[in-house]
Structures are given as structure tokens and as C-alpha cells.
Design a protein around this motif. Structure first.
Motif, PDB file in Angstrom:
ATOM      1  N   ASP A 142       0.524  -0.787   0.667  1.00  0.00           N
ATOM      2  CA  ASP A 142       0.030  -0.183   0.152  1.00  0.00           C
ATOM      3  C   ASP A 142       0.538   1.437  -0.177  1.00  0.00           C
ATOM      4  OD1 ASP A 142       1.119  -0.619   2.531  1.00  0.00           O
ATOM      5  OD2 ASP A 142      -1.259   0.187   3.566  1.00  0.00           O
ATOM      6  N   PHE A 143       2.170   0.758  -0.115  1.00  0.00           N
ATOM      7  CA  PHE A 143       2.816   2.241  -0.612  1.00  0.00           C
ATOM      8  C   PHE A 143       2.880   3.699  -1.526  1.00  0.00           C
ATOM      9  CE2 PHE A 143       7.233   4.008  -1.009  1.00  0.00           C
ATOM     10  CZ  PHE A 143       7.243   4.567  -0.055  1.00  0.00           C
ATOM     11  N   GLU A 144       2.329   4.382  -1.553  1.00  0.00           N
ATOM     12  CA  GLU A 144       1.819   5.455  -2.475  1.00  0.00           C
ATOM     13  C   GLU A 144       2.905   5.206  -3.864  1.00  0.00           C
ATOM     14  OE1 GLU A 144       1.600  10.296  -2.153  1.00  0.00           O
ATOM     15  OE2 GLU A 144       0.707   9.044  -0.280  1.00  0.00           O
ATOM     16  N   GLU A 146       3.215   4.443  -7.701  1.00  0.00           N
ATOM     17  CA  GLU A 146       2.844   3.887  -7.898  1.00  0.00           C
ATOM     18  C   GLU A 146       3.992   2.585  -9.324  1.00  0.00           C
ATOM     19  OE1 GLU A 146       0.301   1.105  -8.378  1.00  0.00           O
ATOM     20  OE2 GLU A 146      -0.684   3.501  -6.578  1.00  0.00           O
ATOM     21  N   ASP A 150       7.258   7.858  -9.764  1.00  0.00           N
ATOM     22  CA  ASP A 150       6.367   8.093  -9.452  1.00  0.00           C
ATOM     23  C   ASP A 150       7.319   8.035  -7.585  1.00  0.00           C
ATOM     24  OD1 ASP A 150       3.756   8.482 -10.787  1.00  0.00           O
ATOM     25  OD2 ASP A 150       2.729   6.579  -9.486  1.00  0.00           O
ATOM     26  N   TYR A 154       8.672  10.942  -5.079  1.00  0.00           N
ATOM     27  CA  TYR A 154       7.668  10.639  -3.827  1.00  0.00           C
ATOM     28  C   TYR A 154       9.180  10.587  -2.594  1.00  0.00           C
ATOM     29  CZ  TYR A 154       5.493   8.906   0.161  1.00  0.00           C
ATOM     30  OH  TYR A 154       5.136   8.307   1.332  1.00  0.00           O
ATOM     31  N   ASP A 209       8.750   0.800   4.689  1.00  0.00           N
ATOM     32  CA  ASP A 209       8.142   1.298   3.498  1.00  0.00           C
ATOM     33  C   ASP A 209       9.042   0.581   2.135  1.00  0.00           C
ATOM     34  OD1 ASP A 209       6.723   2.517   4.744  1.00  0.00           O
ATOM     35  OD2 ASP A 209       8.650   4.235   5.392  1.00  0.00           O
TER      36      ASP A 209
END
Ligand code: ASP
Length: 330
Positions: A142-144, A146, A150, A154, A209
Motif C-alpha cells: 500500500d505504499f503510495e 505506483e 512516481d 516521492y 516501506d
């Protein structure tokens, strides 16, 4: 008092007897080398059970055991990015019963550790290379970000809040993470584990993460959707993960793969090293090993690489290479 004749003869013979006894010991060593192995052989893995180095070792342990005609035991000796195991193996008896499986970390440790308690080039005999494994940049599912593009943005904007798992200073995951951070000019929070087996468990559980690790530890989790994959660190995409782009495709100058090799302590008799090399070569041509490695994104090295000569050349080149690219403590 004058010595009696027989006693005098015995006294005169003593030095010769000692010499003969000493020769006898040497003969014993020769005999031990010729009969090797007479009991089980242990392969020390410098990281936790269940991780990629452990996986590769367990894949070859059984066919090596068949070739050697003795059990091959796998022993995990974790700590300090693989250097605890390196020390233990360097100090072991040079009798072929203690073998070390190590990876690229054998070539980075001399630069990263100012007081490394062993010298990879002089405290070991090389047995042969085993495999060279691609790495993958992965995150909790579910790490932001994609995509790799990105992720780059990030990390540049949120470096302070990102936890990067690795297996300690000198581990391949730490090296790959270092190359990623340097390429992006960011500093992430590094979280060391005793191996990337336990790190993967925490990544899947969402406690950390990000991680960069060998495909031998990440392919199944990527394909099962348990982690998010951003990139492979090879020049080309790999068959086991055809949908995962290379880091280079997203403009990132990041290329690294993790070579593995077997070592025994320095001064292990050549005959024993040869027996181990031949057993390694047999294991690497075993069809199950080839198939299982392929499913995990890798392959055994060619037979001419599974030799002490090729292994020593690789080790020397890699020590020089990394000494020019990394610095102590990082
Ligand atoms: N993949 C790990 C590393 O970063 C070690 C391991 O657990 O095998 O070197």
C-alpha cells in the motif's frame, strides 16, 4: 653411569623417531584430504534463514551432498552485515568441513568496515562462483507511489519519512539502497535486520516501506501481490518478472546484481578444495537447481565460473570496483 647398548641406541634414535612421527602427521593430513569428506560438511550462511542467500545455499546443498556422499548442513550465522559469519569461517579449521557461502558483501566489506577482522583475499581459499542474482526495488503493497517514476519523485519529496529495510552494513540490500539514495541525492531512514528474510516479513506486514533485494527473495512475493515492485536492477528485464521495468528505463543510473561464491579457510588442502569445486559444479548442472533458480529470476554460473580461479578474479575485481565507489561506514 654409562648407558647400556640398547638404551643408547634408543636415545640415538629419538630425534629420527620424532622426525618420522612428524612425517606421519603430514601423512595423516594427506590421508584426511584423500578421504575427504568422512563426515558431514557445514555451509555457513551469513544471514537469516528464509532469505535469498539462505535460499540459494539450500538449493545447492542437497545435490552437493549427493556428490560428496555426505550430509551438507546449512548453518545461519547472522550479524553485522554478514561479517560475523566471515570471521567465524576465517577462524575455522582448514579441513573442508566448514564452508562459507557469501555474496557481493565479501567485496564491499573491506571498504565499508575499517577494522574488518579478516581479509577476503588472504584468509580464504575460493571454491567457485555460484550464481549472480538481479535485485528488485520493492515496497509494502500500500505504499503510495505506483511506478518507478512516481517513486523517484516521492523519495525526493518525502525522504525523511521513508524507512528503507536492509540486512546491515555490507549487505547487498544496503549496497543497493545506498546506490539508490546516491542516485537520487536523498537520505532515507535505514532499518537493519539480520537478513532480508525477516525484513521481507516486516515489509509484507507494512512495518517498513521500501527495500532493494535479490529476486531469490522477492519474486514470489511480487507475483503474489504481497509487495509492490518498481524496478529490476539489471540492464534488461528478466523472464521471471517480465512486467517489472528496469531502473534504467525510468532514467535512473542504477545497475547492480549480487554474485555469490563458496569459500573455505586459507590453507585448506588443494585436494579438498577440488572435491568441493567438483561437488559445486555438479550441483549447478542439476536440473532441479536450474529450474528453481529460473523461477526465482536467476541461473547457475557457467562451469568455468564455478572454479577457484574465476572466483578469485571476480573477488579481486569487485574489491577494487567497490573501493572506488563506496566509503567507510556507508
Ligand atoms: N539479501 C540480503 C542482503 O541484503 C541477505 C540475505 O538475507 O540473504 O545481503
Amino acid at each position: 653411569m654409562a648407558l647400556s647398548r640398547p638404551l643408547r641406541a634408543a636415545a640415538a634414535l629419538t630425534p629420527l623417531a620424532l622426525v618420522l612421527a612428524a612425517c606421519g602427521d603430514g601423512g595423516g593430513d594427506d590421508e584426511a584430504a584423500a578421504n575427504y569428506p568422512e563426515e558431514s560438511v557445514s555451509i555457513i550462511v551469513p544471514f537469516s534463514a528464509g532469505g535469498p542467500t539462505d535460499t540459494v545455499t539450500r538449493l545447492i546443498a542437497e545435490p552437493m551432498a549427493e556428490a560428496l556422499g555426505q550430509q551438507v548442513l546449512v548453518e545461519n550465522v547472522e550479524g553485522a552485515g554478514g561479517t560475523v559469519a566471515g570471521s567465524e569461517a576465517a577462524d575455522a579449521d582448514p579441513d573442508g568441513y566448514t564452508v562459507l557461502m557469501h555474496h557481493i558483501g565479501m567485496s564491499t566489506a573491506p571498504t565499508l568496515y575499517e577494522d574488518l577482522p579478516y581479509d577476503p583475499l588472504t584468509d580464504f581459499e575460493t571454491v567457485g562462483l555460484v550464481t549472480e542474482v538481479p535485485m528488485t526495488i520493492i515496497a509494502r503493497s500500500d505504499f503510495e507511489p505506483e511506478t518507478m517514476e512516481d517513486l523517484i519523485t516521492y523519495l525526493q519529496e518525502n525522504a525523511d519519512s521513508v524507512n528503507l529495510a536492509n540486512a546491515g552494513v555490507g549487505a547487498a540490500s544496503q549496497l543497493c539502497g545506498l546506490l539508490l539514495q546516491d542516485a537520487l541525492g536523498v537520505e532515507l531512514n535505514e532499518v537493519p535486520y539480520d537478513g532480508t528474510g525477516p525484513a521481507m516479513t516486516e515489509l509484507v506486514g507494512g512495518q517498513v516501506d521500501l527495500m532493494c533485494d535479490q529476486t531469490t527473495n522477492t519474486t514470489n512475493q511480487i507475483n503474489a501481490g504481497e509487495v509492490k515492485a518498481y524496478a529490476v536492477t539489471t540492464p534488461d528485464r528478466i523472464d521471471a518478472l517480465p512486467d517489472v521495468p528496469t531502473a534504467i528505463e525510468s532514467g535512473l543510473d542504477l545497475e547492480v546484481s549480487v554474485w555469490h561464491g563458496l569459500y573455505v579457510p586459507a590453507e585448506t588442502p588443494e585436494e579438498i578444495v577440488t572435491t568441493l569445486t567438483e561437488a559445486l559444479q555438479e550441483a549447478l548442472t542439476n536440473q532441479t537447481v536450474i529450474d528453481e533458480m529460473a523461477a526465482l529470476g536467476t541461473a547457475p554460473v557457467a562451469e568455468d565460473q564455478a572454479t577457484p580461479e574465476a572466483h578469485t578474479t571476480k573477488l579481486e575485481e569487485q574489491i577494487d570496483l567497490w573501493a572506488g565507489l563506496i566509503s567507510p561506514g556507508r
